[in-house]
Design an enzyme around this catalytic site. Sequence first.
Site, PDB file in Angstrom:
ATOM      1  N   ASP A 115     -16.894  13.771  26.928  1.00  0.00           N
ATOM      2  CA  ASP A 115     -17.784  13.073  26.007  1.00  0.00           C
ATOM      3  C   ASP A 115     -19.070  12.734  26.756  1.00  0.00           C
ATOM      4  OD1 ASP A 115     -16.000  13.120  23.875  1.00  0.00           O
ATOM      5  OD2 ASP A 115     -15.115  11.201  24.398  1.00  0.00           O
ATOM      6  N   ASP A 134     -16.501  15.939  18.207  1.00  0.00           N
ATOM      7  CA  ASP A 134     -16.142  14.689  17.524  1.00  0.00           C
ATOM      8  C   ASP A 134     -16.925  14.528  16.224  1.00  0.00           C
ATOM      9  OD1 ASP A 134     -14.498  14.139  19.703  1.00  0.00           O
ATOM     10  OD2 ASP A 134     -15.963  12.835  20.658  1.00  0.00           O
TER      11      ASP A 134
END
Length: 163
Positions: A115, A134
């Site tokens: 991330d 995501d």
Amino acid sequence: MRLTLWTAFWVFLADQATKYLVVHALNLMERQAIDVVPPLLNFRMAWNRGVNFGLFGEADMRWVLVAVAVTVSALVLTWVWRGDGGKWMHVSAGLLVGGAIGNVVDRILYGAVADFLNMSCCGIENPYAFNVADIAVFFGALGLVVFPGDGKDGAKRPKRRKT
């Protein structure tokens, strides 16, 4: 079904390309932070070993999460293949599947999901990071709720007659 698979392919490719660019080419693994347009957009390296927002990250759930993502992707593809959904259902399914598989590849290669996107605004500092996969999974799931596959999400509706 072709639209679903193409959407999944391009989402997967975009996810993996952005991860490679930011994590490896910009060397975010060592730098840990790059301010792009502060505070609106920053790159912050975060390895998510858990589920959303790193929940259960301390437990070794790597292969369980891989299995869940692959199973959900297979179920969504089967649902779309058997259904009579319109183009937005197919696009939504492709977003979800492409994002899920992008995060699966991360878990297999790195043991965690990479991330890096961090956004804050208006004096509120967001401590969490996310990635393109995501975003795709979120909008894909939302799209499957909004366009559940009745085949009418792009069709023109007949005009009502005045009585």
